[in-house]
Design an enzyme around this catalytic site. Structure first.
Site, PDB file in Angstrom:
ATOM      1  CD  GLU A   1      -2.190   1.124   3.008  1.00 13.18           C
ATOM      2  OE1 GLU A   1      -3.018   1.996   3.332  1.00 13.18           O
ATOM      3  OE2 GLU A   1      -1.822   0.222   3.785  1.00 13.18           O
ATOM      4  CD1 TRP A   2       1.195   6.819  -1.876  1.00 14.24           C
ATOM      5  CD2 TRP A   2       3.139   5.802  -2.331  1.00 14.24           C
ATOM      6  NE1 TRP A   2       2.163   7.785  -1.946  1.00 14.24           N
ATOM      7  CE2 TRP A   2       3.369   7.184  -2.221  1.00 14.24           C
ATOM      8  CE3 TRP A   2       4.208   4.961  -2.620  1.00 14.24           C
ATOM      9  CZ2 TRP A   2       4.630   7.757  -2.391  1.00 14.24           C
ATOM     10  CZ3 TRP A   2       5.466   5.515  -2.786  1.00 14.24           C
ATOM     11  CH2 TRP A   2       5.669   6.894  -2.673  1.00 14.24           C
ATOM     12  CG  LEU A   3       2.105   3.885   4.071  1.00  9.99           C
ATOM     13  CD1 LEU A   3       3.034   3.592   5.250  1.00  9.99           C
ATOM     14  CD2 LEU A   3       0.652   3.768   4.506  1.00  9.99           C
TER      15      LEU A   3
ATOM     16  CG  ASP B   1      16.912  -1.437  10.233  1.00  6.94           C
ATOM     17  OD1 ASP B   1      17.731  -0.765  10.886  1.00  6.94           O
ATOM     18  OD2 ASP B   1      16.979  -1.564   9.006  1.00  6.94           O
TER      19      ASP B   1
END
Length: 296
Positions: free
Chosen positions: A94-96, A201
């Protein structure tokens, strides 16, 4: 438009691609924002030389983070991008639309504490994970162990020293690291050993905000002591004193007198990894931290 990435995304999702623009995606992958014919935009990470299961393991890690966060109230969650496709060489998320109000350090501290606490409430099969997941481009052995200091010594510190030696970047640092490895049970003996799911990370480039709400991505998750999370947050800075203060207020840490030394062990790991991946510019920092730990 990168034809190879656009075609791979279109094939994976069954929707045509109308645009493809390069974006930042870390140091080891080719990353793109792909516009689809149905109006959506997605994030695509392509790793042509990925080892078996690397991108699938990243996808599973994102799902694990999302499952824990979903158990929290809206005011405690840290969002993750949804996984749309995970294959051997391609990960589509999904693009944020990152931006908007910055999430404050105190909010990050409270929400990280809430996340760790929620993950600790589940059942655990030991420290580690069911999949090996790299840290950057460095392989990590996540085979599970039931003793935390032993896990850190045998699954993190010693393999890192071995990798540095094999790459010709060790020298006396590796010898001193092996002396430190002998002392890991003593140094980490006061750690909070409650098994928690870690991002693995956690630094500023793997965090963001969407509409003022925190999001994180590009993880290397495993079950470990929550104190290990602070090794990376301290390495590059970016978090002010309010971050750790809010975390401690939300979920106090035991043995605060030994906390800084234990976090020094975890921070050293990331410095050693950067020496392995990026070269001699990180040696002096590794040497200083190793000497401090051996003196203590």
């Amino acid at each position: 438009m990168s034809d190879a990435i656009a075609e791979a995304v279109a094939e994976a999702l069954g929707v045509g691609a109308v645009s493809c623009d390069a974006v930042g995606g870390g140091c080891v992958a080719e990353a793109s924002r792909v516009g689809l014919a149905d109006g959506r935009r997605v994030f695509a990470k392509r790793l042509p030389d990925a080892g078996a299961g690397v991108l699938e393991a990243e996808a599973d890690g994102l799902r694990e983070l999302g499952e824990v966060s979903a158990r929290l109230g809206a005011g405690d969650r840290i969002a993750t991008p949804g996984v749309l496709h995970a294959g051997a060489n391609l990960l589509v998320l999904e693009w944020l639309e990152l931006g908007g109000p910055r999430v404050g350090d105190a909010t990050w501290g409270r929400r990280l504490a809430a996340f760790h606490r929620a993950s600790a409430a589940g059942s655990h099969a030991g420290y580690g994970a069911d999949q090996d997941r790299p840290l950057g481009a460095t392989p990590q052995d996540n085979r599970r162990l039931h003793d935390w200091p032993t896990f850190w010594r045998d699954r993190r510190l010693v393999p890192m020293l071995d990798a540095l030696g094999a790459a010709g970047r060790g020298g006396g640092l590796v010898d001193r690291g092996r002396r430190l490895a002998e002392r890991i049970p003593e140094i980490l003996g006061g750690a909070d050993e409650t098994p928690c799911l870690l991002h693995g990370d956690l630094w500023s480039s793997n965090l963001g905000s969407v509409g003022g709400e925190p999001v994180w991505f590009d993880p290397s998750p495993y079950t470990g002591s929550r104190e290990a999370e602070f090794g990376m947050t301290r390495m590059f800075g970016g978090f002010g004193p309010a971050f750790e203060a809010a975390y401690r207020e939300a979920w106090p840490l035991p043995d605060p007198d030994g906390f800084d030394r234990r976090v020094g062990v975890y921070e050293l790991h990331h410095h050693l990894n950067h020496l392995l991946l990026f070269g001699e510019g990180y040696r002096a920092g590794c040497e200083r931290r190793m000497a401090r730990l051996l003196r203590g």
